[in-house]
Structures are given as structure tokens and as C-alpha cells.
Design an enzyme around this catalytic site. Structure first.
Site, short mmCIF file in Angstrom:
data_model
loop_
_atom_site.label_atom_id
_atom_site.label_comp_id
_atom_site.label_asym_id
_atom_site.label_seq_id
_atom_site.Cartn_x
_atom_site.Cartn_y
_atom_site.Cartn_z
N TYR A 34 0.84 -1.21 0.00
CA TYR A 34 0.00 0.00 0.00
C TYR A 34 0.87 1.25 0.00
O TYR A 34 0.63 2.20 -0.74
CB TYR A 34 -0.85 -0.06 1.26
CG TYR A 34 -1.72 1.09 1.63
CD1 TYR A 34 -1.29 2.04 2.55
CD2 TYR A 34 -3.00 1.21 1.10
CE1 TYR A 34 -2.10 3.08 2.95
CE2 TYR A 34 -3.83 2.25 1.50
CZ TYR A 34 -3.38 3.18 2.42
OH TYR A 34 -4.21 4.22 2.82
N LYS B 6 -15.68 -4.20 18.95
CA LYS B 6 -15.33 -5.18 19.99
C LYS B 6 -15.91 -4.77 21.33
O LYS B 6 -16.45 -5.59 22.08
CB LYS B 6 -13.81 -5.28 20.13
CG LYS B 6 -13.09 -6.05 19.05
CD LYS B 6 -11.60 -6.10 19.42
CE LYS B 6 -10.77 -6.88 18.45
NZ LYS B 6 -9.34 -6.89 18.82
N ARG C 34 -0.65 7.09 18.03
CA ARG C 34 -1.28 7.52 16.78
C ARG C 34 -1.88 8.92 16.94
O ARG C 34 -2.26 9.33 18.04
CB ARG C 34 -2.41 6.55 16.40
CG ARG C 34 -1.95 5.12 16.06
CD ARG C 34 -1.19 5.04 14.77
NE ARG C 34 -0.87 3.67 14.36
CZ ARG C 34 0.23 3.01 14.70
NH1 ARG C 34 1.13 3.60 15.48
NH2 ARG C 34 0.46 1.79 14.25
P1 NAP Z 1 -13.11 3.14 2.77
O1 NAP Z 1 -14.07 3.59 3.81
O2 NAP Z 1 -12.69 1.73 2.70
O3 NAP Z 1 -13.69 3.58 1.32
C1 NAP Z 1 -13.01 3.18 0.18
C2 NAP Z 1 -13.74 3.78 -1.00
O4 NAP Z 1 -13.06 3.41 -2.20
C3 NAP Z 1 -15.18 3.28 -1.08
O5 NAP Z 1 -15.99 4.33 -1.55
C4 NAP Z 1 -15.06 2.18 -2.13
O6 NAP Z 1 -16.28 1.97 -2.84
C5 NAP Z 1 -14.02 2.79 -3.05
N1 NAP Z 1 -13.35 1.77 -3.85
C6 NAP Z 1 -12.57 0.75 -3.42
N2 NAP Z 1 -12.16 0.01 -4.47
C7 NAP Z 1 -12.70 0.58 -5.59
C8 NAP Z 1 -12.66 0.27 -6.97
N3 NAP Z 1 -11.98 -0.77 -7.44
N4 NAP Z 1 -13.36 1.07 -7.83
C9 NAP Z 1 -14.05 2.13 -7.36
N5 NAP Z 1 -14.13 2.49 -6.06
C10 NAP Z 1 -13.45 1.70 -5.19
O7 NAP Z 1 -11.77 3.98 2.85
P2 NAP Z 1 -11.47 5.41 3.52
O8 NAP Z 1 -10.94 5.18 4.89
O9 NAP Z 1 -12.63 6.33 3.27
O10 NAP Z 1 -10.22 5.88 2.62
C11 NAP Z 1 -10.39 6.86 1.62
C12 NAP Z 1 -9.01 7.33 1.24
O11 NAP Z 1 -8.35 7.84 2.39
C13 NAP Z 1 -8.13 6.20 0.71
O12 NAP Z 1 -7.37 6.68 -0.40
C14 NAP Z 1 -7.21 5.88 1.88
O13 NAP Z 1 -5.97 5.37 1.44
C15 NAP Z 1 -7.06 7.22 2.51
N6 NAP Z 1 -6.68 7.21 3.94
C16 NAP Z 1 -7.45 6.54 4.87
C17 NAP Z 1 -7.05 6.55 6.22
C18 NAP Z 1 -7.84 5.86 7.28
O14 NAP Z 1 -7.34 5.78 8.42
N7 NAP Z 1 -9.06 5.41 6.99
C19 NAP Z 1 -5.90 7.22 6.61
C20 NAP Z 1 -5.15 7.88 5.63
C21 NAP Z 1 -5.54 7.86 4.30
P3 NAP Z 1 -17.37 0.91 -2.28
O15 NAP Z 1 -18.06 1.59 -1.12
O16 NAP Z 1 -18.29 0.65 -3.44
O17 NAP Z 1 -16.60 -0.32 -1.86
O1 GFB Z 2 -5.51 1.38 12.32
P1 GFB Z 2 -4.51 0.25 12.41
O2 GFB Z 2 -5.00 -1.12 12.13
O3 GFB Z 2 -3.33 0.48 11.40
O4 GFB Z 2 -3.85 0.33 13.87
P2 GFB Z 2 -2.05 1.42 11.49
C1 GFB Z 2 -2.97 -0.70 14.24
C2 GFB Z 2 -2.50 -0.44 15.66
O5 GFB Z 2 -3.59 -0.62 16.58
C3 GFB Z 2 -1.47 -1.50 16.03
C4 GFB Z 2 -3.35 -1.77 17.41
O6 GFB Z 2 -0.61 -0.97 17.00
C5 GFB Z 2 -2.34 -2.59 16.62
O7 GFB Z 2 -1.58 -3.42 17.53
N1 GFB Z 2 -4.61 -2.50 17.64
C6 GFB Z 2 -5.05 -2.91 18.86
C7 GFB Z 2 -5.48 -2.88 16.70
N2 GFB Z 2 -6.21 -3.57 18.73
C8 GFB Z 2 -6.50 -3.56 17.38
C9 GFB Z 2 -7.58 -4.08 16.64
O8 GFB Z 2 -8.51 -4.72 17.17
N3 GFB Z 2 -7.57 -3.86 15.29
C10 GFB Z 2 -6.56 -3.17 14.67
N4 GFB Z 2 -6.62 -2.96 13.33
N5 GFB Z 2 -5.49 -2.67 15.36
C11 GFB Z 2 -2.91 2.30 9.21
C12 GFB Z 2 -3.00 1.72 7.83
O9 GFB Z 2 -1.82 1.67 9.92
O10 GFB Z 2 -2.60 3.68 9.13
C13 GFB Z 2 -4.12 2.42 7.09
O11 GFB Z 2 -3.28 0.33 7.96
C14 GFB Z 2 -3.95 3.89 7.11
O12 GFB Z 2 -4.21 1.98 5.78
C15 GFB Z 2 -3.64 4.41 8.50
O13 GFB Z 2 -2.94 4.26 6.22
C16 GFB Z 2 -3.22 5.87 8.46
O14 GFB Z 2 -2.33 2.72 12.15
O15 GFB Z 2 -0.95 0.60 12.02
#
Ligand code: NAP
Ligand code: GFB
Length: 337
Positions: free
Chosen positions: A159, A210, A231
Site C-alpha cells: 500500500y 469489539k 497515533r
Molecule cells: P473506505 O471507507 O474503505 O472507502 C473506500 C472507498 O473506495 C469506497 O468508496 C469504495 O467503494 C471505493 N473503492 C474501493 N475500491 C474501488 C474500486 N476498485 N473502484 C471504485 N471504487 C473503489 O476507505 P477510507 O478510509 O474512506 O479511505 C479513503 C481514502 O483515504 C483512501 O485513499 C485511503 O488510502 C485514505 N486514507 C485513509 C485513512 C484511514 O485511516 N481510513 C488514513 C489515511 C488515508 P465501495 O463503497 O463501493 O466499496
Molecule cells: O488502524 P490500524 O489497524 O493500522 O492500527 P495502522 C494498528 C495499531 O492498533 C497496532 C493496534 O498498533 C495494533 O496493535 N490494535 C489494537 C489494533 N487492537 C486492534 C484491533 O482490534 N484492530 C486493529 N486494526 N489494530 C494504518 C493503515 O496503519 O494507518 C491504514 O493500515 C492507514 O491503511 C492508516 O494508512 C493511516 O495505524 O498501524
């Protein structure tokens, strides 16, 4: 080197850029966590201006892995601006299982969207990177110039490299065609419409689910890892407000970190306690240290954002967690669990 382009002057506008009419904004990934937050800001908070059109896409509108479907949806809406959120997204555990899928799917989606936008003369594309793509061995705080300074954390290298290539693509579209395509770098996002799935969701959403289950069943909550990792959590609605601002006002090609202040960073353990408070969970919280911690920290600086928006105020974390938990409980039957 050329990628440290944050000092670059704002590029001159291309002929096709001088779009005097109202914006027609296409939001890819519009049905997800971040997309839904932007939709709320645009439709409920006055983010949309007179005469503008905002279109929020999901995979039902087009599978952006397919270049034909990508072209068709761009031809249908003829956007002047694109907010590109669509991606294969997941928490730590899904990344560790599927690095090749994360790499390939995101490379393909990003190339389809950026190249189609270029071919269709889109004035501005705002893509989404992430704070987890920064080098794992680094000094802190991390800033926008450090993206390519070393290997990302091994847990999500697929990613991370796909996301880093967006920055390289933006640079290339600017250098060769003068395109003003840029990117934002959010830290961990949470909020309504998140993916609350316990296996594949991000930490806060997975732990909200959870904790809700533990309260309902009278069982303990199991946190993965030690709870020590730190974080900077950004509430999706705050991020949505900032993204609308970046689309309208931010002119650089270089990415901009969108994050709460460094001092607002919390440990996973502290966040879990806030979730327990928000859900009024009084049971046992246990830590399964046989499970990985992933990145211990990825503290990012929001100094560049503060230079532009010194007075922007973020929703306090406890309040944002409470609002998200309330949304989750009220929408449990339709939420992604
Ligand atoms: P999300 O809730 O999983 O939403 C993903 C979106 O992308 C959904 O609208 C999904 O559509 C669409 N999508 C996935 N695959 C697709 C495909 N093949 N064609 C068209 N649409 C597609 O993700 P999010 O957390 O909102 O993330 C949005 C952006 O923020 C991403 O670029 C992610 O990398 C970035 N981001 C997220 C986080 C975070 O902590 N969540 C942190 C930093 C950056 P459907 O609903 O139809 O599946
Ligand atoms: O949000 P997360 O899964 O991803 O957080 P990252 C992971 C951290 O939360 C680790 C702890 O330290 C895990 O040990 N953790 C504790 C848990 N309990 C849980 C649990 O039940 N589920 C999960 N998922 N974690 C993300 C990327 O990295 O950073 C995303 O995966 C995005 O794509 C985001 O880019 C900004 O924070 O490690």
C-alpha cells in the site's frame, strides 16, 4: 532531489485550467469513511457553492480497476475537479495478509484515475496518501519532504509504495504537462461510515465494535498488541472540512499533511479507554501481546497546515470518539461490521 519539491513555486495555470464556471467535482471513493464526511460537509455545512455539482462515486458507478469503466464515468460527469479517495484500504492485519493486492490494485486505480483526468483536461486532482507510508526508520516529527527517505514499515509496504507513486505521478504530470495534481496526507482517520469489521477494520472502528459486543455479551475486550503504539487520530468530519479547503485554496503540487497537532497523539491504550467511556463499558480490558503492534509511532508534523490555517480547530478526540460510537450504535444494523 526532485521529489523534495515542497519549495516549488505554485505552478502557472495551464490554459485549460482557467475554468471560469462553477466546479463539477467528482469524488472517487465517495461512499467510504472519508467520502461520506466530505458529503456531509458539502451538503450539510455549506461546503458546496452556488452552481457547483458534487458527485460521490462508489464501485457501483465504476470499478476504477478497469480503465474502460473509469473513462466512461469521467465522460458521463465531465468533472472540472477530482477528489481521488478510491483505494483498497484496510487495517494492520489486512495489510499483513495482502501486500501484493494492496500494491497492484492501488497502482491500477491510481493510474486509471490520474491518466483519465489528464486526458479529459481535469483542472485539479486531489489524491489521498497516508501517514503510514512514511519511512519506518526516521526522525520525528515526520514532514512532507520525507516521504521517500527510506523503506516504509514492512507490514504495509504494498500500500505504501502504491501511495508514494501518486506523489511521483503528480510530479510527472506537472513537469511534462503543467498539471496541478496534488495530494493530502491524513493520519489515522475515524468516524461515521467507517469499516467496523473486527478483522479488517482500523484500530478505533474495530475496537468500537469489539467493545460494543463485549458490553452486550458481558465479556472482556481484547486489544491487539501492547497498547503502547502511538497515533494521531483525525475525526473524519474535520478531515472533510480540510479537504474542501485544500480543493479550493491549496495550489502546491507537493503534498500537505492533514493531522491533529503532535501533542494530540495518544497511545492505543488511551484511545481504548476513551472508547470504553464513550460506550459506558465497565468490563475488563485485556491486551493480547502475542499479536503485533505494527508501527510503534509515525508522529507527523502539521506545521505546513498551520502555516495556511493557524486557527483551524479539531474536534477534541474524546468528543469525536463519543460521536462516532453513538453513530455506530444507532446504525449498527447497516454499518460495515
Ligand atoms: P473506505 O471507507 O474503505 O472507502 C473506500 C472507498 O473506495 C469506497 O468508496 C469504495 O467503494 C471505493 N473503492 C474501493 N475500491 C474501488 C474500486 N476498485 N473502484 C471504485 N471504487 C473503489 O476507505 P477510507 O478510509 O474512506 O479511505 C479513503 C481514502 O483515504 C483512501 O485513499 C485511503 O488510502 C485514505 N486514507 C485513509 C485513512 C484511514 O485511516 N481510513 C488514513 C489515511 C488515508 P465501495 O463503497 O463501493 O466499496
Ligand atoms: O488502524 P490500524 O489497524 O493500522 O492500527 P495502522 C494498528 C495499531 O492498533 C497496532 C493496534 O498498533 C495494533 O496493535 N490494535 C489494537 C489494533 N487492537 C486492534 C484491533 O482490534 N484492530 C486493529 N486494526 N489494530 C494504518 C493503515 O496503519 O494507518 C491504514 O493500515 C492507514 O491503511 C492508516 O494508512 C493511516 O495505524 O498501524
Amino acid at each position: 532531489n526532485f521529489l523534495h519539491h515542497s519549495e516549488q513555486p505554485a505552478p502557472k495555470k495551464m490554459e485549460s485550467d482557467i475554468n471560469t464556471g462553477p466546479m463539477r467535482v467528482l469524488v472517487t471513493g465517495g461512499s467510504g469513511l472519508v467520502g461520506k464526511a466530505i458529503e456531509h460537509v458539502v451538503l450539510q455545512e455549506g461546503g458546496k457553492l452556488e452552481g457547483e455539482e458534487w458527485i460521490f462515486l462508489s464501485t457501483k458507478d465504476a470499478d476504477l480497476l478497469d480503465v474502460g469503466q473509469t473513462r466512461a464515468v469521467f465522460e458521463k460527469y465531465r468533472p472540472t475537479h477530482v477528489i481521488h479517495l478510491a483505494a483498497k484500504v484496510g487495517g494492520l492485519f489486512l495489510h499483513m495478509k495482502e501486500n501484493m493486492h494492496f500494491l497492484r490494485d492501488n497502482l491500477r486505480i491510481n493510474d486509471n484515475v490520474l491518466q483519465t483526468a489528464h486526458e479529459m483536461g481535469v483542472t485539479k486532482v486531489l489524491s489521498c496518501l497516508s501517514s503510514c507510508i512514511f519511512p519506518d526508520k526516521t526522525t520525528y516529527p515526520i514532514d512532507e519532504t520525507m516521504i521517500h527517505n527510506g523503506q516504509p514499515h514492512d507490514s504495509n509496504f504494498g500500500y505504501s509504495y502504491a501511495k508514494r507513486m501518486i506523489d511521483v505521478q503528480n510530479r510527472a504530470y506537472f513537469q511534462q504537462f503543467g498539471r496541478r495534481y496534488t495530494a493530502i496526507i491524513p493520519t489515522n482517520v475515524f468516524g461515521p461510515y467507517d469499516n467496523f469489521n473486527i478483522e479488517n477494520g482500523h484500530v478505533l472502528s474495530a475496537l468500537m465494535n469489539k467493545t460494543y459486543k463485549a458490553k452486550t455479551e458481558g465479556t472482556p475486550v481484547t486489544v491487539c498488541g501492547t497498547g503502547a503504539p502511538r497515533r494521531q487520530f483525525i475525526y473524519s468530519l474535520d478531515l472533510g472540512r480540510l479537504i474542501v479547503w485544500v480543493l479550493r485554496e491549496y495550489e502546491e503540487i507537493a503534498p500537505i499533511i492533514l493531522s491533529v497537532n503532535e501533542e494530540d497523539e495518544v497511545s492505543i491504550k488511551e484511545a481504548v479507554e476513551m472508547i470504553a467511556d464513550a460506550l459506558d463499558f465497565k468490563g475488563k480490558i485485556q491486551f493480547d501481546t502475542t499479536l503485533p503492534d505494527g508501527q510503534m509511532k509515525k508522529t507527523a508534523s502539521n506545521a505546513k497546515l498551520r502555516r495556511y490555517l493557524p486557527n483551524f480547530t479539531f474536534t477534541p478526540l474524546q468528543e469525536a470518539i463519543k460521536k462516532t460510537c453513538d453513530w455506530f450504535v444507532a446504525n449498527y444494523d447497516t454499518a460495515r461490521t
